[in-house]
Design a protein around this motif. Structure first.
Motif, PDB file in Angstrom:
ATOM      1  N   ALA A 106     -10.801  -7.441   1.374  1.00  0.00           N
ATOM      2  CA  ALA A 106     -11.842  -7.279   2.385  1.00  0.00           C
ATOM      3  C   ALA A 106     -11.863  -8.457   3.346  1.00  0.00           C
ATOM      4  CB  ALA A 106     -13.209  -7.131   1.716  1.00  0.00           C
ATOM      5  N   GLY A 107     -11.491  -9.640   2.858  1.00  0.00           N
ATOM      6  CA  GLY A 107     -11.645 -10.852   3.647  1.00  0.00           C
ATOM      7  C   GLY A 107     -10.398 -11.385   4.298  1.00  0.00           C
ATOM      8  N   ARG A 108      -9.273 -10.736   4.129  1.00  0.00           N
ATOM      9  CA  ARG A 108      -8.029 -11.204   4.757  1.00  0.00           C
ATOM     10  C   ARG A 108      -7.040 -10.045   4.855  1.00  0.00           C
ATOM     11  NH1 ARG A 108      -4.718 -14.421   0.021  1.00  0.00           N
ATOM     12  NH2 ARG A 108      -5.922 -13.684  -1.771  1.00  0.00           N
ATOM     13  N   PRO A 109      -6.086 -10.136   5.782  1.00  0.00           N
ATOM     14  CA  PRO A 109      -5.072  -9.088   5.906  1.00  0.00           C
ATOM     15  C   PRO A 109      -4.148  -9.052   4.701  1.00  0.00           C
ATOM     16  CG  PRO A 109      -5.245 -10.382   7.928  1.00  0.00           C
ATOM     17  CD  PRO A 109      -6.031 -11.108   6.885  1.00  0.00           C
ATOM     18  N   SER A 110      -3.258  -8.075   4.674  1.00  0.00           N
ATOM     19  CA  SER A 110      -2.424  -7.823   3.505  1.00  0.00           C
ATOM     20  C   SER A 110      -1.521  -8.998   3.166  1.00  0.00           C
ATOM     21  CB  SER A 110      -1.575  -6.573   3.734  1.00  0.00           C
ATOM     22  OG  SER A 110      -0.787  -6.716   4.909  1.00  0.00           O
ATOM     23  N   GLU A 111      -1.340  -9.190   1.864  1.00  0.00           N
ATOM     24  CA  GLU A 111      -0.444 -10.204   1.315  1.00  0.00           C
ATOM     25  C   GLU A 111       0.620  -9.506   0.468  1.00  0.00           C
ATOM     26  OE1 GLU A 111      -0.888 -13.242   2.259  1.00  0.00           O
ATOM     27  OE2 GLU A 111      -3.009 -13.709   2.447  1.00  0.00           O
ATOM     28  N   VAL A 112       1.611 -10.277   0.037  1.00  0.00           N
ATOM     29  CA  VAL A 112       2.617  -9.768  -0.890  1.00  0.00           C
ATOM     30  C   VAL A 112       2.197 -10.116  -2.312  1.00  0.00           C
ATOM     31  CG1 VAL A 112       5.002  -9.953  -1.679  1.00  0.00           C
ATOM     32  CG2 VAL A 112       4.496  -9.940   0.759  1.00  0.00           C
ATOM     33  N   ALA A 113       2.302  -9.158  -3.209  1.00  0.00           N
ATOM     34  CA  ALA A 113       1.984  -9.397  -4.615  1.00  0.00           C
ATOM     35  C   ALA A 113       3.066  -8.758  -5.474  1.00  0.00           C
ATOM     36  CB  ALA A 113       0.616  -8.829  -4.971  1.00  0.00           C
ATOM     37  N   PHE A 114       3.184  -9.214  -6.703  1.00  0.00           N
ATOM     38  CA  PHE A 114       4.101  -8.583  -7.635  1.00  0.00           C
ATOM     39  C   PHE A 114       3.519  -8.594  -9.032  1.00  0.00           C
ATOM     40  CE2 PHE A 114       5.553 -12.964  -7.045  1.00  0.00           C
ATOM     41  CZ  PHE A 114       5.643 -13.450  -8.340  1.00  0.00           C
ATOM     42  N   THR A 151      -0.776   7.482 -15.515  1.00  0.00           N
ATOM     43  CA  THR A 151      -1.426   6.232 -15.916  1.00  0.00           C
ATOM     44  C   THR A 151      -1.546   5.330 -14.691  1.00  0.00           C
ATOM     45  OG1 THR A 151      -0.399   6.378 -18.103  1.00  0.00           O
ATOM     46  CG2 THR A 151      -1.299   4.237 -17.450  1.00  0.00           C
ATOM     47  N   LYS A 152      -2.747   4.829 -14.439  1.00  0.00           N
ATOM     48  CA  LYS A 152      -2.932   3.930 -13.302  1.00  0.00           C
ATOM     49  C   LYS A 152      -2.409   2.541 -13.663  1.00  0.00           C
ATOM     50  CE  LYS A 152      -6.734   4.348 -10.956  1.00  0.00           C
ATOM     51  NZ  LYS A 152      -8.127   4.245 -10.441  1.00  0.00           N
ATOM     52  N   LEU A 153      -1.558   1.975 -12.783  1.00  0.00           N
ATOM     53  CA  LEU A 153      -0.956   0.669 -13.037  1.00  0.00           C
ATOM     54  C   LEU A 153      -1.584  -0.443 -12.204  1.00  0.00           C
ATOM     55  CD1 LEU A 153       2.833   1.696 -13.031  1.00  0.00           C
ATOM     56  CD2 LEU A 153       1.291   1.497 -15.000  1.00  0.00           C
ATOM     57  N   VAL A 154      -1.708  -0.208 -10.901  1.00  0.00           N
ATOM     58  CA  VAL A 154      -2.190  -1.232  -9.968  1.00  0.00           C
ATOM     59  C   VAL A 154      -3.092  -0.552  -8.952  1.00  0.00           C
ATOM     60  CG1 VAL A 154      -1.537  -2.968  -8.249  1.00  0.00           C
ATOM     61  CG2 VAL A 154      -0.042  -2.566 -10.209  1.00  0.00           C
ATOM     62  N   THR A 155      -4.126  -1.249  -8.532  1.00  0.00           N
ATOM     63  CA  THR A 155      -4.990  -0.716  -7.481  1.00  0.00           C
ATOM     64  C   THR A 155      -5.178  -1.770  -6.393  1.00  0.00           C
ATOM     65  OG1 THR A 155      -7.023   0.531  -7.070  1.00  0.00           O
ATOM     66  CG2 THR A 155      -7.189  -1.420  -8.499  1.00  0.00           C
ATOM     67  N   ASP A 156      -5.975  -1.438  -5.374  1.00  0.00           N
ATOM     68  CA  ASP A 156      -6.207  -2.322  -4.230  1.00  0.00           C
ATOM     69  C   ASP A 156      -4.912  -2.646  -3.496  1.00  0.00           C
ATOM     70  OD1 ASP A 156      -8.993  -2.475  -4.454  1.00  0.00           O
ATOM     71  OD2 ASP A 156      -8.847  -4.019  -5.992  1.00  0.00           O
ATOM     72  N   ILE A 157      -4.007  -1.684  -3.442  1.00  0.00           N
ATOM     73  CA  ILE A 157      -2.826  -1.810  -2.598  1.00  0.00           C
ATOM     74  C   ILE A 157      -3.225  -1.410  -1.179  1.00  0.00           C
ATOM     75  CG2 ILE A 157      -0.491  -0.928  -2.188  1.00  0.00           C
ATOM     76  CD1 ILE A 157      -0.286  -0.412  -5.195  1.00  0.00           C
ATOM     77  N   GLY A 158      -2.753  -2.130  -0.184  1.00  0.00           N
ATOM     78  CA  GLY A 158      -3.094  -1.771   1.195  1.00  0.00           C
ATOM     79  C   GLY A 158      -3.285  -2.972   2.067  1.00  0.00           C
ATOM     80  N   GLY A 159      -4.138  -2.826   3.082  1.00  0.00           N
ATOM     81  CA  GLY A 159      -4.451  -3.927   3.981  1.00  0.00           C
ATOM     82  C   GLY A 159      -3.498  -4.093   5.142  1.00  0.00           C
ATOM     83  N   ALA A 160      -2.497  -3.201   5.273  1.00  0.00           N
ATOM     84  CA  ALA A 160      -1.475  -3.375   6.300  1.00  0.00           C
ATOM     85  C   ALA A 160      -1.832  -2.711   7.623  1.00  0.00           C
ATOM     86  CB  ALA A 160      -0.137  -2.835   5.797  1.00  0.00           C
ATOM     87  N   SER A 161      -3.072  -2.278   7.784  1.00  0.00           N
ATOM     88  CA  SER A 161      -3.553  -1.756   9.059  1.00  0.00           C
ATOM     89  C   SER A 161      -4.444  -2.825   9.666  1.00  0.00           C
ATOM     90  CB  SER A 161      -4.335  -0.451   8.847  1.00  0.00           C
ATOM     91  OG  SER A 161      -4.879   0.010  10.057  1.00  0.00           O
TER      92      SER A 161
END
Length: 693
Positions: A394-402, A357-367
């Protein structure tokens, strides 16, 4: 002749004087474009670790230090209930790899003191920390024991340097040459590490109250990735075969008893087994791997076994993606798995029957340099577990989410670049899906449009090709892409066949056929941009690094439609790659699957050097001087061949740089701005403008 070549290389570093840089010098007001200096303003989040009770989230806040030219991390904390965001550990040496103790009362992290590596334990209730031990080598992969009393980690153990002769003593006051260096292993250097010292990586344990590290494995080959099975046993992975160097993907899981230091294999198949994670009740071990079919790419699958190694079974055999970072859900009834998913990273729950089951997407941005999918996650315990992850945009580097354990209620908890990005004119990103002219295969791509973009057919285009080639780009912020767009280039990046994240069949379409039909995938994307009137047919440029470097070199052997090209850290000759790169045996055994001395044609038929006489496009070559993945002589071969054939070229060598050129901010700037300087030299529109003036 040698001095002339060095002059060309040195002058090429000064090629890039781009419009935004010139405007900044003339005008007092800073440019609203993403200029080169803005690289130093960027911050991004990595490695979010949520506490066992779900109340506190600690992550690595990374920023660019202008004075030291370093990408440095510090530890910050977030209260998941209030959003309170504050520094936790700030050190001139930087801090990384935070890991909570099982009861959440302490935090271990990696840092350094006076240039020496350290592991420190931080106590949130007092705000104080202490070093665990004095380390002569850098410890890595720290893991807490279930009772919170010990840390297990891996660390290099120096061995005896091989020698065949004893040199006479240097006389007092004498200045003799350094002694000879002897190597007797197949892999004697590695990218980022240089020429390897004799020795192996072994496993250690250390009391959390501090003391002397205790070595618990003493094998002739490397072992790593320690995980605790109860408080008295460690699970580790490695290849203990005598000829381990000849099988670079092979590994097994082993159980190490801390009572008597006996080591027992738990797996035995032909193929890698690694990444063990133990279930909350300690009865089941999940791990990753595959049955080795000796292919250039094979997806990791998910396996379970009993704690004693019995009843090994694969679950989720029909899961379409490769299994990435894996953790047990707190209730032990399912596993949480990160997987590449059509350009993005998604988090899945896989139950013990294999249902996903897919829970969360668009994880990343740390490159931060290029738009690779790069991210991670963690999960708390408790009645209402919390997921923490790096959120990509697309418009900013990675952030922390929960979010909750079901993926609901997702919240982005940081805004690390709100002091900069809202006030800049950033590129707008669009997604494209284009059928390949080769066979109609759908190819996903993204295009960054300059702030003043109009679809009038006048804009120059840069195609930026990812490396790997078994890797994946996505719709993520990237400093290199924003720099190109800020200087007026419509910039496109894509996932041609061979990319990961689209299933194993899509990736293996280039097995023993690379570079090849992926050329048509890339050209189809270019054709689409021309068709949409996004770009000028006369102002097309192409660049890429590593796998993207070989594709750039391959492209200019097949077409002259690009005004100029920049091939960065490429493979140019598969034969020299299979005999001198740090992954030489993998290239020979898994990639080409032939011996270069008995079938040289198998290597040369896919090598750009074979067709260098077909090139007419001005082509810049760039490589790090300490790159051992695609060594300097790869780029130099193509450079020399182009020179011999009278084709405009230049060679840029990046001092001190391994394969990852963008590890230091100034190198990232030098890379992008020299590429644009080269392109500007051959841009027909700029030539016409200069002629008119």
């Amino acid at each position: 002749m040698f001095s002339r070549i060095m002059t060309v290389a040195s002058v090429s570093l000064l090629l890039a004087i781009t419009p935004a840089m010139a405007d900044t010098e003339k005008d007092k007001a800073p440019s609203k474009r993403f200029t080169a200096e803005r690289v130093f303003d960027m911050e991004y989040a990595t490695d979010p670790q949520v506490s066992p009770d779900g109340k506190t989230l600690v992550y690595v806040r990374r920023s660019m230090d202008r004075m030291t030219d370093r990408d440095t991390g510090q530890l910050w904390s977030i209260d998941t209930a209030t959003g309170n965001h504050r520094p936790l550990v700030v050190s001139a040496e930087g801090a990384s790899n935070p890991r909570w103790s099982p009861d959440g009362s302490r935090l271990i992290y990696a840092t350094a003191a006076a240039g020496k590596p350290e592991l420190r334990v931080y106590y949130p209730d007092t705000g104080r920390s202490h070093p665990l031990a004095q380390f002569l080598q850098a410890p890595s992969q720290p893991a807490w024991s279930p009772d919170g009393k010990f840390i297990a980690f891996s660390m290099f153990v120096p061995g005896e340097t091989p020698s065949f002769a004893k040199a006479p003593a240097t006389p007092e006051g004498g200045k003799w040459s350094d002694p000879v260096r002897v190597y007797d292993r197949l892999q004697f250097r590695f990218d980022g590490a240089g020429y390897l010292k004799d020795g192996t990586t072994q496993i250690f344990v250390l009391p959390v109250d501090g003391g002397t590290p205790r070595q618990v494995t003493f094998e002739d080959n490397d072992l790593g990735g320690p995980a605790w099975l109860g408080n008295g046993t460690l699970l580790v992975s490695g290849n203990l075969a005598e000829d381990a160097d000849l099988d670079p993907v092979e590994s097994e899981l082993y159980a190490v008893s801390l009572a008597d230091l006996s080591i027992s294999p738990l797996t035995s198949r032909d193929g890698p087994d690694y990444g063990p994670v133990v279930s909350p009740d300690g009865k089941t071990v999940a791990y990753r791997g595959f049955d080795d079919k000796v292919l250039s790419y094979q997806q990791d699958n998910l396996y379970l076994m009993n704690a004693d190694g019995s009843d090994t079974r694969e679950i989720a055999a029909d899961f379409p993606g490769s299994i990435g970072q894996t953790l047990w859900a707190p209730d032990g009834k399912s596993l949480l798995v990160l997987s590449e998913d059509h350009g993005v990273l998604s988090l899945f729950r896989i139950d013990l029957n294999g249902r996903a089951t897919k829970l969360v997407t668009d994880i990343g941005g740390a490159s931060i340099g290029r738009p690779y999918a790069d991210g991670s996650f963690s999960v708390s315990g408790g009645k209402k577990p919390v997921l923490a992850y790096t959120a990509g945009f697309a418009g900013r580097p990675s952030e922390v989410a929960f979010a909750g354990i079901d993926g609901k209620g997702a919240k982005v908890a940081t805004a690390l670049n709100e002091d900069i990005l809202p006030y800049l004119e950033m590129a707008r990103v669009e997604e494209l899906k284009v059928p390949s002219s080769h066979d109609g295969l759908e190819i996903e791509a993204w295009v960054a449009l300059p702030p003043d973009f109009k679809a009038d057919g006048s804009f120059p285009m840069i195609m930026e090709i990812h490396g790997g080639p078994y890797a994946m780009y996505g719709p993520y912020f990237a400093s290199e892409i924003q720099r190109f767009a800020a200087e007026g280039y419509v910039t496109v990046w894509t996932n041609p066949r061979g990319s990961t994240g689209y299933g194993e069949e899509f990736a293996l379409a280039i097995d023993r056929a690379y570079p090849g039909n992926d050329y048509y995938d890339l050209m189809s994307v270019v054709d689409e941009l021309v068709k949409r009137n996004y770009v000028s047919e006369d102002r097309l440029f192409v660049t890429g690094g590593s796998g993207g470097g070989i594709l750039t070199a391959w492209i200019v052997t097949k077409t002259d439609r690009f005004a100029a090209a920049a091939s960065v850290k490429p493979v140019i000759n598969w034969m020299t790659m299979a005999l001198s790169a740090d992954i030489a045996q993998f290239v020979r055994r898994h990639w080409i699957r032939e011996d270069p001395w008995s079938n040289p044609e198998a290597f040369l038929e896919r090598s750009p050097i074979r067709y260098v006489d077909k090139v007419t496009t001005p082509t810049l070559m760039m490589v790090g001087e300490e790159d051992f993945r695609t060594p300097t002589w790869e780029a130099e071969q193509f450079y020399t061949g182009l020179k011999m054939n009278g084709v405009d070229t230049a060679l840029i060598r990046i001092p001190g740089s391994p394969h990852y050129i963008a590890a230091r901010p100034s190198r990232l700037i030098a890379k992008t701005d020299n590429i644009m300087g080269w392109f500007a030299r051959y841009d027909p529109a700029k030539k016409e403008k200069d002629a008119a003036e």
